[in-house]
Design a protein around this motif. Structure first.
Motif, short mmCIF file in Angstrom:
data_model
loop_
_atom_site.label_atom_id
_atom_site.label_comp_id
_atom_site.label_asym_id
_atom_site.label_seq_id
_atom_site.Cartn_x
_atom_site.Cartn_y
_atom_site.Cartn_z
N ALA A 188 2.27 7.79 8.54
CA ALA A 188 2.87 6.96 9.58
C ALA A 188 1.85 6.17 10.38
CB ALA A 188 3.69 7.85 10.52
N SER A 189 0.66 6.70 10.54
CA SER A 189 -0.34 6.03 11.38
C SER A 189 -1.30 5.16 10.57
CB SER A 189 -1.15 7.08 12.16
OG SER A 189 -1.82 7.95 11.24
N PHE A 190 -1.11 5.12 9.26
CA PHE A 190 -2.06 4.38 8.42
C PHE A 190 -1.86 2.88 8.55
CE2 PHE A 190 -3.13 2.27 4.41
CZ PHE A 190 -4.48 2.61 4.31
N ILE A 191 -2.98 2.16 8.70
CA ILE A 191 -2.95 0.69 8.74
C ILE A 191 -3.98 0.17 7.74
CG2 ILE A 191 -3.29 -1.37 10.15
CD1 ILE A 191 -2.58 0.26 12.60
N PRO A 192 -3.57 -0.54 6.70
CA PRO A 192 -4.54 -1.10 5.75
C PRO A 192 -5.55 -2.00 6.45
CG PRO A 192 -2.29 -1.29 4.93
CD PRO A 192 -2.19 -0.87 6.36
N ASN A 193 -6.74 -2.07 5.91
CA ASN A 193 -7.82 -2.82 6.55
C ASN A 193 -7.46 -4.28 6.82
OD1 ASN A 193 -9.60 -0.67 6.68
ND2 ASN A 193 -10.40 -1.03 4.61
N LYS A 194 -6.74 -4.91 5.88
CA LYS A 194 -6.46 -6.34 6.05
C LYS A 194 -5.48 -6.61 7.18
CE LYS A 194 -2.91 -6.67 2.44
NZ LYS A 194 -2.53 -7.39 1.18
N PHE A 195 -4.84 -5.56 7.70
CA PHE A 195 -3.89 -5.74 8.79
C PHE A 195 -4.52 -5.39 10.16
CE2 PHE A 195 -1.23 -5.03 5.08
CZ PHE A 195 -0.32 -6.07 5.19
N LYS A 196 -5.79 -4.94 10.14
CA LYS A 196 -6.43 -4.54 11.39
C LYS A 196 -7.04 -5.75 12.10
CE LYS A 196 -7.46 0.13 9.76
NZ LYS A 196 -8.51 1.10 9.41
N HIS A 238 0.84 -1.20 0.00
CA HIS A 238 0.00 0.00 0.00
C HIS A 238 0.87 1.25 0.00
CE1 HIS A 238 -3.17 2.84 0.95
NE2 HIS A 238 -4.06 1.86 0.81
N GLU A 239 0.53 2.20 -0.87
CA GLU A 239 1.37 3.40 -1.04
C GLU A 239 1.50 4.22 0.25
OE1 GLU A 239 -2.25 6.20 -2.84
OE2 GLU A 239 -0.51 5.70 -4.08
N LYS A 240 0.51 4.16 1.11
CA LYS A 240 0.57 4.96 2.34
C LYS A 240 1.49 4.34 3.40
CE LYS A 240 -3.98 7.12 1.85
NZ LYS A 240 -5.30 7.34 2.48
N THR A 241 1.95 3.12 3.15
CA THR A 241 2.86 2.46 4.10
C THR A 241 4.32 2.51 3.65
OG1 THR A 241 2.52 0.30 3.06
CG2 THR A 241 1.02 0.89 4.86
N ARG A 242 4.58 3.12 2.49
CA ARG A 242 5.95 3.22 1.97
C ARG A 242 6.51 4.61 2.27
NH1 ARG A 242 3.28 1.11 -2.78
NH2 ARG A 242 3.62 3.14 -3.75
N LYS A 243 7.58 4.65 3.03
CA LYS A 243 8.12 5.94 3.48
C LYS A 243 8.94 6.63 2.40
CE LYS A 243 10.24 7.90 7.64
NZ LYS A 243 10.85 7.58 8.96
N ILE A 244 9.59 5.86 1.51
CA ILE A 244 10.42 6.43 0.45
C ILE A 244 9.99 5.89 -0.91
CG2 ILE A 244 12.42 6.90 1.91
CD1 ILE A 244 13.62 4.27 1.06
N ILE A 245 10.48 6.53 -1.96
CA ILE A 245 10.21 6.09 -3.32
C ILE A 245 11.25 5.05 -3.70
CG2 ILE A 245 9.97 6.79 -5.74
CD1 ILE A 245 7.87 8.04 -3.96
N PRO A 246 10.83 3.83 -4.00
CA PRO A 246 11.82 2.78 -4.29
C PRO A 246 12.51 2.98 -5.63
CG PRO A 246 9.61 1.97 -4.71
CD PRO A 246 9.44 3.33 -4.11
N THR A 247 13.65 2.34 -5.79
CA THR A 247 14.37 2.35 -7.06
C THR A 247 13.53 1.65 -8.13
OG1 THR A 247 16.51 2.29 -5.94
CG2 THR A 247 16.45 1.52 -8.24
N PRO A 248 13.41 2.23 -9.34
CA PRO A 248 12.66 1.56 -10.40
C PRO A 248 13.26 0.18 -10.72
CG PRO A 248 13.10 3.84 -10.99
CD PRO A 248 13.92 3.54 -9.77
N ASN A 249 12.41 -0.74 -11.11
CA ASN A 249 12.86 -2.11 -11.40
C ASN A 249 13.01 -2.35 -12.89
OD1 ASN A 249 13.43 -4.88 -10.63
ND2 ASN A 249 11.44 -5.39 -11.52
#
Length: 472
Positions: free
Chosen positions: A464-472, A103-114
């Motif tokens: 930082a406080s976001f938790i996707p529904n499937k992890f609740k 989930h985009e809201k749980t990624r703190k940085i932009i990853p290197t393109p693959n």
């Protein structure tokens, strides 16, 4: 009379020398790469649930490695490392598909393109072997482009850019490219083996390289009713108990037995056989305890894999090596055996030919670089650093008994002594600050040398406080 004896002895010595040279020059090479098979998923490595008598047979004929590693924790990058002989920063294949997984809201940085495919201008292990006079064939999962024939293989059966055989794909009619259906219900593992055996028979008079990357035991899990029922009745334990998966492992083992039988029947003694897996097993399917985590993680469960190497007349039977190796080592090993040179080709592994002859190699560090995200498989069973991801962007160094993880989001450091804590439960980074600093410097120097990308750009969508529904 004395002259006759001397001549006879010289002749025998000459003959023996020629045989020794012949036995070591241009061996047939068979590389069996099982997909997602975990370190503990065979009898040879300690499982009491899975039945693998032919893998045990192979181990008894050669050398078993207790500290063998895949160079990456999931399919495509590990295969790219093997085929290119280069670590992930050189070829840019860091994962399967996109690098911004989870989930985009749980990624703190932009990853290197693959990079999804291995570049055609990268001189592959198959192209190197062709230069040495080998006929090359691949039978199974490729996952590095549309067609391995553009990258040094003369024969390709079932190899394309797909990472698994798809729904119901382990039984004909198949869902993968570059394979024709023979009869409905035929098993894909069986078929790949029969194609491989045909290749062996056709090329028995000349050196061949047989790459056998089975699609098994990758998901979607599928086996015959008979095998599934067998393992349901057998039962397992809390770590290994999935009957379908056990049936897939038995099918792989039985087919490896057919390959070994064919080599013996044709008397192809000068054959080097490698058996391994592309990465660790999926922990939700089969635990690798005492190793932590599984496929996709850079804890030991994700990168430590089985390695068995057999080579009649060169490798002493029924031997064990504790020396750490990685699949990056096979490119330079084969070059060493064949005395092949590839101008301007950089390889990141080390020839393990001395090990195969019962000698030693110089101690070296192993490096892993994964500047991307890989989402959780099952957050309840993954046993990772946090529930959202199997791994977050970072690098790892293994140096002797020590292993250091560095994570780029928070500069988190984890130091483990694998000799006393192979399960990576006791983080010693603060207990041994000097060792932590030493390994971190080695890791940084390696990244600079290899020009490894390090993502630093912050993700504006991170919460930082976001938790996707499937992890609740």
């Amino acid at each position: 009379m004395k002259y006759f004896v001397v001549v006879l002895l010289c002749g025998l010595l000459s003959c023996t020398t020629q045989n020794l040279v012949k036995s070591e020059s241009k061996p047939n090479i068979i590389y069996i790469n099982v997909d997602d098979l975990g370190w503990m998923d065979t009898e040879t490595y300690g499982s009491t649930f899975y039945e693998t008598p032919n893998i045990t047979r192979l181990a008894k004929s050669g050398m078993l490695f207790t500290n063998g590693y895949a160079s990456a924790a999931n399919c495509a990058p590990s295969r790219a490392c093997l085929i290119s002989g280069q670590n992930t920063p050189r070829h840019g294949v860091f994962t399967v598909s996109n690098s911004d997984r989870g989930h985009e809201k749980t990624r703190k940085i932009i990853p290197t393109p693959n990079t999804e495919d291995l570049a055609d201008d990268n001189v592959t292990i198959a192209e190197m072997l062709k230069k040495a006079g080998y006929t090359t064939g691949t039978f199974g999962k490729w996952h590095l482009g549309d067609d391995p024939k553009t990258q040094g293989f003369d024969v390709n059966v079932a190899g394309a850019n797909n990472g698994n055989p798809g729904k119901d794909g382990f039984f004909s009619p198949y869902n993968v490219k570059n394979i024709d259906d023979n009869k409905k219900g035929e098993n894909l593992t069986d078929r790949l083996t029969q194609e491989a055996i045909s290749f062996i028979k056709e090329n028995k008079e000349k050196p061949f390289f047989l790459y056998l990357p089975y699609y098994a035991v990758h998901t979607p899990l599928s086996t015959t009713n008979a095998l599934e029922e067998k393992y349901k009745e057998k039962g397992g334990n809390s770590f290994q108990n999935k009957a379908v998966y056990a049936g897939m492992i038995e099918a792989v083992d039985r087919n490896i037995g057919l390959i070994l039988d064919e080599i013996e029947a044709l008397n192809l003694k000068n054959t080097l056989i490698v058996f391994t897996s592309d990465n660790g097993g999926i922990r939700d399917i089969s635990h690798q305890d005492p190793l932590r985590a599984g496929k996709g993680s850079y804890y030991e469960g994700g990168i430590r894999v089985p390695y068995i190497i057999s080579w009649d007349g060169i490798i002493k039977p029924n031997t064990v090596s504790k020396t750490p190796i990685t699949n990056l080592d096979f490119y330079p090993t084969f070059m060493d055996i064949l005395n092949v040179e590839i101008p301007n080709k950089i390889v990141d592994g080390t020839s393990i030919l001395p090990l195969l002859k019962g000698k030693t190699i110089e101690e070296r560090s192993l490096f892993f670089h994964f500047p991307i995200y890989l989402q959780a498989y099952n957050f309840k069973t993954d046993d990772g650093r946090d529930p959202f991801f199997r791994t977050r962007p970072g690098s790892v160094i293994i140096d002797g008994d020590w292993k250091l993880h560095q994570y780029f989001e928070d500069n988190g450091l984890e130091l483990y002594n694998l000799k006393t804590d192979v399960g990576e439960r006791n983080n010693l980074a603060e207990v041994h600050p000097e060792k932590t600093a030493e390994l971190l410097q080695k890791l940084r120097s390696w990244r600079t040398e290899i020009n490894a990308p390090i993502p630093t750009e912050l993700n504006p969508k991170y919460e930082a406080s976001f938790i996707p529904n499937k992890f609740k």
